[in-house]
Design a protein around this motif. Sequence first.
Motif: not given
Length: 319
Positions: A44-47, A8-9, A25-29
């Motif tokens: 990955y879906d990155v907000h 994630e990092r 970046a905030g939410l990382v999925q």
Amino acid sequence: MEMSEAEERRIRDYVNSQSPADDQAGLVQKVGSRRILGRERDLYDVHCAESRWWVITDPTNLYSQDDFPEMEQALIFHIGLQVFMAERERTELEEEQLEHVNTAWRRFSQAVDAMNTAEESEDYQGVGIKCRDALIALVKTHADAEWIGDLDERPKAADFKGWANIFADRLSDGRMRGYLKAIVDKTWDLTVWLQHNSNATPLDADIVIEATGQVLQVMSKLMRQRENGPTPRCPKCESYRLEEDIEQVMEPEPGFYESTVCGSCGWRTEREFTSLRDHFVGTNVLEYLAPPATGPSDRMGGQKLPRPRTEAPDPEGTG
């Protein structure tokens, strides 16, 4: 899908390195993983604060969800881009691989250039000659290498098959040795056949180029493996999924905590601290700390392009 803290990092740092300071970046999925053409791609879906991105690996790149609403669209574009780049960079190798086949690869590049301008059968025959010369250059480069050891009888300088079979014995064993000897034998025969084939076609020459490039790359990888030793495995679960986890900190002193972590069982080495000054010896630290520039040059077709360090643009060199 689950992902490790280090994973994630790595993705977060990559996106942040490509984004302005007010859109981090905030939410990382992690939303998927696909094996396509033999290579694993993680998705990955990155907000971010003001935007949202698909991030796809190997090589790592990101795509705006405004331009690619569906993940499949971004993946198709990513794979297509790779195919295009692979064709354009047919003669490019990683620096560590090129080190072992530099002279041979230069001659191979000349064969590719000749193929790109060939029109008649004699031109395609010339491609065969250049591919043959590339193979001979490979064995001449390493005929006196330390790892060859003592030989009862040395093959002649231009005896590609003789030398290449010795290379196979020294660099591999088992099925890999059998495979290497087989492609060495067949590829050499193909180059000689093409050289003397007065009815040579573009397809003939293209296949010989592919076969020659394969031999050079396999040899280079095995030489590199010999230098680096066996692929490291987790001492706890024997997984190959070992990753470098590097965390940047500012207190009590600016620097980085580095460790190796297993992506399978979570085993981790002891964290070691490196100061910012030691980490960036010989670089402009102030330039690194400045926020990334943004502008039209950062984008192409909705894709936010990486800066020079495509695979590892973040300061830790991990993503």
